[in-house]
Structure formats: C-alpha cells, structure tokens
Design an enzyme around this catalytic site. Sequence first.
Site, mmCIF file in Angstrom:
data_model
loop_
_atom_site.group_PDB
_atom_site.id
_atom_site.type_symbol
_atom_site.label_atom_id
_atom_site.label_comp_id
_atom_site.label_asym_id
_atom_site.label_seq_id
_atom_site.Cartn_x
_atom_site.Cartn_y
_atom_site.Cartn_z
ATOM 1 N N ASP A 95 0.792 -1.236 0.000
ATOM 2 C CA ASP A 95 0.000 0.000 0.000
ATOM 3 C C ASP A 95 0.821 1.281 0.000
ATOM 4 O O ASP A 95 0.381 2.311 -0.471
ATOM 5 C CB ASP A 95 -0.939 0.015 1.213
ATOM 6 C CG ASP A 95 -0.207 -0.233 2.522
ATOM 7 O OD1 ASP A 95 1.023 -0.399 2.493
ATOM 8 O OD2 ASP A 95 -0.849 -0.257 3.586
ATOM 9 N N HIS A 96 2.049 1.226 0.533
ATOM 10 C CA HIS A 96 2.796 2.471 0.739
ATOM 11 C C HIS A 96 3.582 2.941 -0.487
ATOM 12 O O HIS A 96 4.027 4.069 -0.520
ATOM 13 C CB HIS A 96 3.776 2.310 1.904
ATOM 14 C CG HIS A 96 3.140 2.458 3.253
ATOM 15 N ND1 HIS A 96 2.159 1.611 3.710
ATOM 16 C CD2 HIS A 96 3.336 3.362 4.246
ATOM 17 C CE1 HIS A 96 1.801 1.980 4.933
ATOM 18 N NE2 HIS A 96 2.495 3.040 5.282
ATOM 19 N N ASP A 160 3.408 -1.167 11.650
ATOM 20 C CA ASP A 160 2.929 0.147 11.255
ATOM 21 C C ASP A 160 2.219 0.722 12.471
ATOM 22 O O ASP A 160 1.471 0.013 13.150
ATOM 23 C CB ASP A 160 1.948 0.032 10.085
ATOM 24 C CG ASP A 160 1.622 1.390 9.520
ATOM 25 O OD1 ASP A 160 2.148 1.737 8.452
ATOM 26 O OD2 ASP A 160 0.841 2.123 10.161
ATOM 27 N N ARG A 448 -1.785 12.312 10.285
ATOM 28 C CA ARG A 448 -0.550 13.044 10.608
ATOM 29 C C ARG A 448 -0.403 14.259 9.728
ATOM 30 O O ARG A 448 -0.787 14.232 8.559
ATOM 31 C CB ARG A 448 0.676 12.147 10.395
ATOM 32 C CG ARG A 448 0.682 11.044 11.378
ATOM 33 C CD ARG A 448 2.011 10.345 11.498
ATOM 34 N NE ARG A 448 1.836 9.447 12.607
ATOM 35 C CZ ARG A 448 2.239 8.182 12.624
ATOM 36 N NH1 ARG A 448 2.894 7.690 11.606
ATOM 37 N NH2 ARG A 448 2.005 7.441 13.666
ATOM 38 N N SER A 643 5.881 7.169 13.280
ATOM 39 C CA SER A 643 5.880 5.872 12.605
ATOM 40 C C SER A 643 6.564 4.762 13.395
ATOM 41 O O SER A 643 7.348 4.991 14.300
ATOM 42 C CB SER A 643 6.596 6.040 11.270
ATOM 43 O OG SER A 643 6.994 4.810 10.757
ATOM 44 N N ARG A 645 8.537 2.767 11.702
ATOM 45 C CA ARG A 645 9.649 2.378 10.820
ATOM 46 C C ARG A 645 10.942 2.191 11.608
ATOM 47 O O ARG A 645 11.435 3.111 12.251
ATOM 48 C CB ARG A 645 9.822 3.405 9.693
ATOM 49 C CG ARG A 645 10.131 4.809 10.151
ATOM 50 C CD ARG A 645 10.040 5.806 9.012
ATOM 51 N NE ARG A 645 8.639 6.117 8.708
ATOM 52 C CZ ARG A 645 8.192 7.308 8.306
ATOM 53 N NH1 ARG A 645 9.038 8.301 8.110
ATOM 54 N NH2 ARG A 645 6.928 7.514 8.060
HETATM 55 C C1 MIC Z 1 2.926 6.396 8.639
HETATM 56 O O1 MIC Z 1 1.713 6.606 8.707
HETATM 57 O O2 MIC Z 1 3.773 7.201 9.062
HETATM 58 C C2 MIC Z 1 3.419 5.093 8.070
HETATM 59 C C3 MIC Z 1 4.106 5.379 6.810
HETATM 60 O O3 MIC Z 1 2.331 4.253 7.792
HETATM 61 C C4 MIC Z 1 4.348 4.455 9.094
HETATM 62 C C5 MIC Z 1 5.019 3.241 8.630
HETATM 63 C C6 MIC Z 1 6.210 3.453 7.764
HETATM 64 O O4 MIC Z 1 6.977 4.389 7.978
HETATM 65 O O5 MIC Z 1 6.430 2.631 6.897
HETATM 66 C C7 MIC Z 1 3.710 4.131 10.436
HETATM 67 O O6 MIC Z 1 2.756 4.770 10.796
HETATM 68 O O7 MIC Z 1 4.227 3.293 11.172
HETATM 69 FE FE1 SF4 Z 2 -0.796 4.648 5.053
HETATM 70 FE FE2 SF4 Z 2 0.204 5.324 7.434
HETATM 71 FE FE3 SF4 Z 2 -1.235 7.057 5.995
HETATM 72 FE FE4 SF4 Z 2 -2.414 5.002 7.062
HETATM 73 S S1 SF4 Z 2 -1.423 6.661 8.159
HETATM 74 S S2 SF4 Z 2 -2.734 5.737 4.981
HETATM 75 S S3 SF4 Z 2 -0.870 3.407 6.902
HETATM 76 S S4 SF4 Z 2 0.759 6.193 5.474
#
Ligand code: MIC
Ligand code: SF4
Length: 753
Positions: A95-96, A160, A448, A643, A645
């Site tokens: 998805d990312h 995630d 976010r 995140s 990550r």
């Molecule tokens: C996000 O919403 O910041 C992400 C991208 O989904 C991250 C995961 C990632 O950095 O791959 C998360 O929320 O953990």
């Molecule tokens: Fe994707 Fe993270 Fe955004 Fe959800 S919050 S849509 S998992 S990047």
Amino acid sequence: MLFDLDLIRKVYSTLPSKIAKARLLVNHPLTLSEKILYSHLWDEFPSKPYGRGDDYVNFGPDRVAMQDATAQMALLQFMTAGRSRTAVPSTVHCDHLIQASVGASADLGIALSQNKEVYDFLESVSAKYGIGFWKPGAGIIHQVILENYAFPGGMMIGTDSHTVNAGGLGMIAIGVGGADAMDVMAGMAWELKMPKLIGVKLTGKLSGWTSAKDIILKVAGILTVKGGTGCIVEYFGDGADSLSATGKGTICNMGAEIGATTSIFGYDAKMSDYLKATGRSEIAELADGIIADLRADAEVYNSPEKYFDQIIEINLNTLEPYVNGPFTPDAAYPISEFVKVVKEKGYPQKLEVGLIGSCTNSSYEDITRAASIARQATNKNLKAKAEFVITPGSELIRFTTERDGLLSDFEKIGGVVMANACGPCIGQWKRHTDDPERKNSIITSFNRNFAKRNDGNPNTHSFVASPEIVTAYAISGDLCFNPLTDFLVNEAGEKVKLDEPKGIELPVAGFDVKDAGFLAPPADGSAINIVVKADSERLQLLEPFGAFQGSDLLGLPLLIKAKGKCTTDHISMAGPWLRFRGHLDNISNNMLIGAVNYFGEKTNLIKNLLTGKYDAVPATARAYKAVGLGSVVVGDENYGEGSSREHAAMEPRHLGVRAILVKSFARIHETNLKKQGMLALTFANKADYDLIREDDRFDITGLKSFTPGKPLVIVLHHSDGSTDQFPVNHSYNEIQIEWFKAGGALNLLRRSL
Ligand code: MIC
Ligand code: SF4
C-alpha cells in the site's frame, strides 16, 4: 472475507476461563484491556498482578500484519531466523509504494513497474513462509485488516503505527518495529511494558456535522502527542455504543497520534453488524456467545475512576467538529474558533487542496457523508474551488462506493480518485504545484500533518479534519469558511448554504468486490527460491551488526543536537525515500536530514568535528564511521514520535551512532533502538540538554555494570577543555541489555539457533 476461523475459535474457547483467572489474580473487576492482555500471556499466570507502567510482560499475539514499506526489513530479518513458516498467521499489504499523481489505474500501472523488484520479493517471501499477500491496489493495511482479520478479544501486532485501527473491532492491536514482528513470526514471545489505562467515557450521541473523527481530534488536543505514551485508551459509555464500528476504528487509528500503545472499544451491536456486513457472521455469532468477556466488567463502567489511571469524559451531544494543525496533530480547534485562529496566526487562508480517505477515514459511512456534501454542491451549482483528492482505503470500499454512485459524486465537483493506497498521506504524492516551496494550506482526513509529510514542502500548512468537513472546505477553497454557519456563492452568483451531511453506516445493497487483491500462500512453499540481486539498489541482505566490545564508550563526537519536534519523518523521511526501505545502506542517506540542528537551526547541516567544516548529517556520520569513530545524537521531547519504521533506528546503527540521548522517547522508537543494539538514553535532569555544545565529545560510562534501573553517566568534553558530567536514565531490562551486548536482538536470536 473470513480467514482463520479456527484460530478465533481457539482463542474464544479459552478466553472465559483465562479471564476468570485474571480476575482472581488482580482481585478486582476487569477493564477490557486487562481481559485481553491477561488472556494473551505467553508464560504461565504470574503469582502477583503485573504493575501497570512498571513490569515488562511477555505476550503471545494471535497474528502479525506488515505493510510493504516496513515488511521488507521485517522479512529480511525473518529470513535469517531459520523457520519454514511463520508461527502465527501473518499478512503483507502492498500500500505504501504507490504514488498518487493522475488517478488510480495509471498510477497503479507505474507503481507495478517501478516497484517490481520489491513486490516480487515480498510476494515470493510471503509464498515461501505461508504469509497472506495483498497485492498492490488491494488497499491500505489497516482498512484491509478491519474488513478481514480483526476480531473482538484478539491481539495482534503490525509493523505500522496505525495497526491500532483494529481497536475499532475490540482487538488489542499494537504497532511495532519489524524486529518485534520477526520475533512473533519466529515463534517467540513479544515483550511490552504493562500499559497504564486511560478511560474515555463517551456520553450522548453525535449529530449534524460532528463525526467520530472529531472525538479523537478533541482527545488529541487534551492529551497532546505524548499524553498517551505507555497507555491503552479504552472507550466506553452509551456514546461509545452508538458509534459505528468503523467510526470506532477512526478513533483508535488516530490514537497513534497521542502516542497511545493502542486504543479499544468493547464489543457491541455495531461491531456485530460490521462483522456480518463484511462476511464474518460466524465470528459475530461466536462473539455474541461470550459478549460479557469482550467488554469491561459492569463495575468498571459504573465506577471507572476506580479502575483507570486517568479518566476523560466527552459529551457527544455538544461536541463540535474540529480542525487540527498545522504541523502537529494535537493543535486542536473547534470549528467555531478556527477562523479566528487562521487570521491571528496568519495561516494561508486560501485552501489549495482537500484530501479524503486513507486508512483513518475510508469507511462506507465516511464516504457517504462526504459524498452527500459533494452531491449538494452539484445540486446547488457549486464546484470545488480547491483541488480535491480521494484515496479509498480498500478495493472493497472502492468497488462498493463506485457501484453506489458515490465516487461519481466526487468526480462531478472535480474530485480525482487515486489508487487504494496511502498515497499523499505518506508523501507519495506528485502534487501539481507551480512552486514547491510556497507557503500554502491543505486539509486532509488523514492522521498526521508533520512538516513536509504530504508533499515535501516545509511551508505546506496541513490541517486534519473529518472527510465531510474536508469536502466542505475543498468546495469553498477557503480556510476562513465555517460550513456550519457560512454561505457560499455559486456559479450563478447566488448565496447558498450546505446542509449537514447524511451518512449510511453500511451499504444497503451489501458490500461487493470483484477481485479483492488477495493471494493465498501455497500449502508448501519450501521450494521457493528468494533472490536478492547483489547490485540491487532497492534490496540488500542484512549484515549482522558488531557486538559490544565490553568497555565504556569514550570520546564520541556529537553528531547532531536536534531541536524541537523530531519525529520518525524527520529521522527517516518517507515520500521519495520509501523506495530504499529494503536497502539499509541506501536509505541511510536520509538519516536525520529533516531534524533541525540546535546550532544554527538549519536542517541537514552540522559541524564535522574532524574537519571543522559543515556538512550533511549522513555524510558526517559516514566520515566518523570511516575512521572507526562512533557518535551521539541528542534530542528533545517525544523523540521518534510517529511511525513504527525501524529504519529510524537501523540507520543510525548502520552509520555508527552509538547512543541517542533525549528528554523523552516515543514508545515504538525506543524499542526499535533497543532491538537494534543501540543505547536509548534519557536525561535524568532535562535541563542537562542545555549543557551540550556543538563540538562536544561524549564519554558514556557505567556500561561495564549496565543493569536495569541503574543510570549511566555521561562526561562531556567541551572544546575549551572544560567538562560536564551528569547521569542519564535508561529503561533496559535484563534481556534488552543482552540485546545491547550482542549488538542487536537479531544477533542473540541467531546465536540461539
Ligand atoms: C505512517 O503513517 O507514518 C506510516 C508510513 O504508515 C508508518 C510506517 C512506515 O513508515 O512505513 C507508520 O505509521 O508506522
Ligand atoms: Fe498509510 Fe500510514 Fe497514511 Fe495510514 S497513516 S494511509 S498506513 S501512510
């Protein structure tokens, strides 16, 4: 779809007896959180209850979920664990990595070819180890989990931070780094400090423009981005039972933004309806049979103050819609005050883009409410003045909402439907702008809004609101418009007003989908060969990190003293860098490039103490590493917010940083650092942050007797020959100290194999 019914039957068959045992142990009525935690203990029941906020506990989660941007690292680690299949049911979701540009099908085509190597890798690893694979375009991990895998009373972890979304179906679902996921897939326990409990009592009922999103936007304002750290937020009250399951999901999803370990609602009729509507009547029936065990005990609901560490009460009858932002999700403003704020703070009044969807707000209810506003706009001869972008959370949602004419409601006012993916939410957005540096405003229904997150522009002011509010703003193109009270002028020059949104909780004609995008693993994947090309720029097999040499760390230069907010987006930016998530050395070139240097207040410009010259952060770290010198990163409050990550921990580890010393940490990041064999330290006296000078060298002492609960000592050597000395705290337990000594948890695991 219905998956793993046997697993759920098994969990439910022992749940009541385990809960009864837990009640005897703690000797008081139980919250739902305690019920699920105690029924998922890895070890035997302890002789005395675990101390909330104190004791580390081993849990046995029921399942694991991974998204493509974090799964690469998780699976690269898992591949070294020597197993033939994962120990618990697990899934990967692509998805990312899909960039939103012109629209769903073209964008998906480009992603398939650009990310082919990574998708092939994830698909073959999934097939080999028995992992369910959700193809690119199938949807966003959390939406797909809610629709297919989440079940009341269960426990899952996911790589995630928004894994917590599944709390909307009464599950304890927690975001973790890949190394944690690997442990559980490898058949080991998963460790977490016993969380504290925050109770949120919801009374009354939502009406008009107010939606579930506004509950969490308000809670974010109350608790701030760190108020939920180390806590589970449990919602209850008649107001909670009146919310749709997906509305509950939205609230739990954004609980990540207050740092909460997870959030949860008790099982109720709304959850049962949702399970049935998504093809899981069997689970609803099973859950109905043990409903008392899937909610807190009655005494808890009657006198919550006795059982929670903190209580918040929100009356939904009087709750207003909220708009939060910019730059932080906890800057919360009721809509009636927002116009004043925009004017006083000088935020750009013109709204350039409205974006709805994401894993946070993609339900049928969300889409119908937003579409009802779009439809009115068409009927009232209005066009969206701002750009308007829609990212459906899953193919199930996209297919159903298209069938029901809802997507065309958006298209009629100029909306563009992107692929079922994260897209703009994670900076995978080719924004069409004439000036990528211009100060401007956008509004999203995502979760976010950190600087640069959506489009890489530090001057984009990103605000967060519900999808219906975002839609109304996109129509007006003006942040100083209050949809509840203000009029708009239509194409014919007439004054018109938007009526309040109308939503439909679940599709009257049922959900439908042609190809959900799921690929089941073969029964036996042992013959599958996994290829990682040696010269790949996207994937790199992992080399074990070196073990601790046994002596104190002396003379380490300061790498950067980060000032203010330093989220994982600042430490390891997403967007264009997502392409290197499977290649540690390449992605390390983004290490801390978004962090603001305390000295000079610039990003990605720090002093190299060897040359005295200013250079980029990754280049400076590489220069120290090249001469065998470790370094230290200093940070402010809630360092590593956001995140899950683990790249944000692996990159400094890879580039020779030995310790991260901060005022406070966000939970997932702190664990990720420990797992990778780093020192995660906090100032015993926060004011000692001020002692750190630009050309300091650090001694980290006390490591020979590194023990739980015992502070270490830092000696600072300033360039004028003077020194400062102060204690620093850590939260390592015995095992975590072993991880540090071994050079990382993975090294310890490899040794035990
Ligand atoms: C996000 O919403 O910041 C992400 C991208 O989904 C991250 C995961 C990632 O950095 O791959 C998360 O929320 O953990
Ligand atoms: Fe994707 Fe993270 Fe955004 Fe959800 S919050 S849509 S998992 S990047």
